[in-house]
Design a protein around this motif. Structure first.
Motif, PDB file in Angstrom:
ATOM      1  N   GLY A  24      28.483  26.131 -41.261  1.00 14.06           N
ATOM      2  CA  GLY A  24      29.928  25.970 -41.190  1.00 14.06           C
ATOM      3  C   GLY A  24      30.708  27.261 -41.014  1.00 14.06           C
ATOM      4  O   GLY A  24      31.941  27.265 -41.077  1.00 14.06           O
ATOM      5  N   ALA A  25      30.017  28.379 -40.773  1.00 12.27           N
ATOM      6  CA  ALA A  25      30.698  29.667 -40.628  1.00 12.27           C
ATOM      7  C   ALA A  25      31.416  29.774 -39.286  1.00 12.27           C
ATOM      8  O   ALA A  25      31.032  29.137 -38.304  1.00 12.27           O
ATOM      9  CB  ALA A  25      29.692  30.813 -40.758  1.00 12.27           C
ATOM     10  N   ASN A  26      32.460  30.585 -39.251  1.00 14.84           N
ATOM     11  CA  ASN A  26      33.195  30.851 -38.009  1.00 14.84           C
ATOM     12  C   ASN A  26      32.728  32.183 -37.443  1.00 14.84           C
ATOM     13  O   ASN A  26      33.058  33.247 -37.981  1.00 14.84           O
ATOM     14  CB  ASN A  26      34.700  30.892 -38.287  1.00 14.84           C
ATOM     15  CG  ASN A  26      35.511  31.108 -37.013  1.00 14.84           C
ATOM     16  OD1 ASN A  26      34.963  31.235 -35.922  1.00 14.84           O
ATOM     17  ND2 ASN A  26      36.823  31.156 -37.144  1.00 14.84           N
ATOM     18  N   LEU A  27      31.947  32.124 -36.376  1.00  8.61           N
ATOM     19  CA  LEU A  27      31.439  33.317 -35.694  1.00  8.61           C
ATOM     20  C   LEU A  27      31.942  33.354 -34.248  1.00  8.61           C
ATOM     21  O   LEU A  27      31.321  33.961 -33.389  1.00  8.61           O
ATOM     22  CB  LEU A  27      29.910  33.323 -35.723  1.00  8.61           C
ATOM     23  CG  LEU A  27      29.268  33.586 -37.096  1.00  8.61           C
ATOM     24  CD1 LEU A  27      27.912  32.922 -37.192  1.00  8.61           C
ATOM     25  CD2 LEU A  27      29.145  35.082 -37.337  1.00  8.61           C
ATOM     26  N   SER A  28      33.070  32.739 -34.006  1.00  9.55           N
ATOM     27  CA  SER A  28      33.619  32.711 -32.655  1.00  9.55           C
ATOM     28  C   SER A  28      33.931  34.121 -32.179  1.00  9.55           C
ATOM     29  O   SER A  28      34.463  34.951 -32.927  1.00  9.55           O
ATOM     30  CB  SER A  28      34.887  31.855 -32.608  1.00  9.55           C
ATOM     31  OG  SER A  28      35.867  32.344 -33.496  1.00  9.55           O
ATOM     32  N   GLN A  29      33.529  34.410 -30.938  1.00 14.74           N
ATOM     33  CA  GLN A  29      33.756  35.722 -30.303  1.00 14.74           C
ATOM     34  C   GLN A  29      33.070  36.870 -31.045  1.00 14.74           C
ATOM     35  O   GLN A  29      33.369  38.040 -30.809  1.00 14.74           O
ATOM     36  CB  GLN A  29      35.258  36.022 -30.173  1.00 14.74           C
ATOM     37  CG  GLN A  29      36.051  34.971 -29.420  1.00 14.74           C
ATOM     38  CD  GLN A  29      35.574  34.777 -27.994  1.00 14.74           C
ATOM     39  OE1 GLN A  29      35.229  35.745 -27.322  1.00 14.74           O
ATOM     40  NE2 GLN A  29      35.533  33.528 -27.537  1.00 14.74           N
ATOM     41  N   ALA A  30      32.138  36.572 -31.924  1.00 14.13           N
ATOM     42  CA  ALA A  30      31.429  37.628 -32.653  1.00 14.13           C
ATOM     43  C   ALA A  30      30.372  38.268 -31.757  1.00 14.13           C
ATOM     44  O   ALA A  30      29.823  37.631 -30.861  1.00 14.13           O
ATOM     45  CB  ALA A  30      30.775  37.066 -33.908  1.00 14.13           C
ATOM     46  N   SER A  31      30.076  39.543 -32.006  1.00 14.28           N
ATOM     47  CA  SER A  31      28.994  40.222 -31.298  1.00 14.28           C
ATOM     48  C   SER A  31      27.743  40.145 -32.158  1.00 14.28           C
ATOM     49  O   SER A  31      27.693  40.702 -33.251  1.00 14.28           O
ATOM     50  CB  SER A  31      29.349  41.691 -31.034  1.00 14.28           C
ATOM     51  OG  SER A  31      28.231  42.355 -30.446  1.00 14.28           O
TER      52      SER A  31
END
Length: 219
Positions: free
Chosen positions: A139-146
């Motif tokens: 459920g983590a938000n890793l949007s646009q993460a490198s």
């Protein structure tokens, strides 16, 4: 910062930023503002002597077993709330950071293996070459993460938001990506062998060169 272009450089990492700053001055190196120094050449005896003077441990950047002190999660959150965003090379192994907001941070080379990061907000975070093996990121938000070259072996990423994330050459062996949203993610040359991808959204994802187990995407 002048990074000594044209010379062979070494990056040495210390277990706290203040030690790195002091030792950079002692050894005529360049402090990176965190816990590293850039130095063209060095004598290991001199480094050990300087480290002993300030009570610090050190290692080479990229060492397989960095000697970095564990960063307390309360201290991390306090520093983040105060505006700090650079936590490169931090040792956060087994940290519990569920549902915290830590977006737009520099978490390159951090150790977050076995950490509880359920529903954490890591949007836009730089996790290049970080170790998140066996961590819980459901459920983590890793949007646009490198997540370039990031270790995500056996990591629980079920229902995680990975929209637009850069997973180039990431290791996702045996990771759980059940119902994960990988829309537009870059999975070029990623290792997905053994990963659970059932009901994952892969619309627009780049899987060029990705390593997959036969039949893994057939469902």
């Amino acid at each position: 910062m002048n990074l000594l272009l044209g010379q062979t450089t070494n990056v040495l990492l210390f277990d706290c930023a203040s030690a790195a700053c002091d030792i950079a001055f002692m050894l005529d190196g360049q402090w990176d503002g965190c816990n590293g120094i850039v130095i063209p050449s060095y004598d290991e005896v001199a480094v050990n002597t300087a480290a002993k003077l300030v009570g610090a441990s050190w290692c080479h950047q990229g060492a397989s077993s960095p000697l970095l002190a564990r960063l307390n999660t309360d201290e991390l959150l306090r520093r983040y709330a105060a505006g700090e965003r650079n936590f490169a090379n931090a040792n956060l192994r087994c940290a519990v950071l569920g549902e915290e907001k830590l977006s737009q941070c520099n978490l390159t080379y951090v150790k977050l293996n076995f950490a509880n990061l359920s529903r954490v907000n890591f949007s836009g975070v730089d996790l290049t070459s970080a170790d998140l093996s066996d961590a819980s990121l459901n459920g983590a938000n890793l949007s646009q993460a490198s997540l370039y070259r990031t270790l995500l072996i056996r990591t629980n990423l079920s229902e995680a938001n990975l929209r637009g994330a850069n997973l180039f050459k990431a290791s996702l062996n045996d990771a759980c990506l059940h119902r994960a949203d990988l829309t537009g993610a870059n999975l070029t040359n990623a290792d997905l062998r053994g990963a659970i991808l059932d009901e994952a959204t892969l619309t627009g994802a780049n899987l060029t060169g990705a390593k997959l187990t036969q039949g893994q995407l057939s469902s």
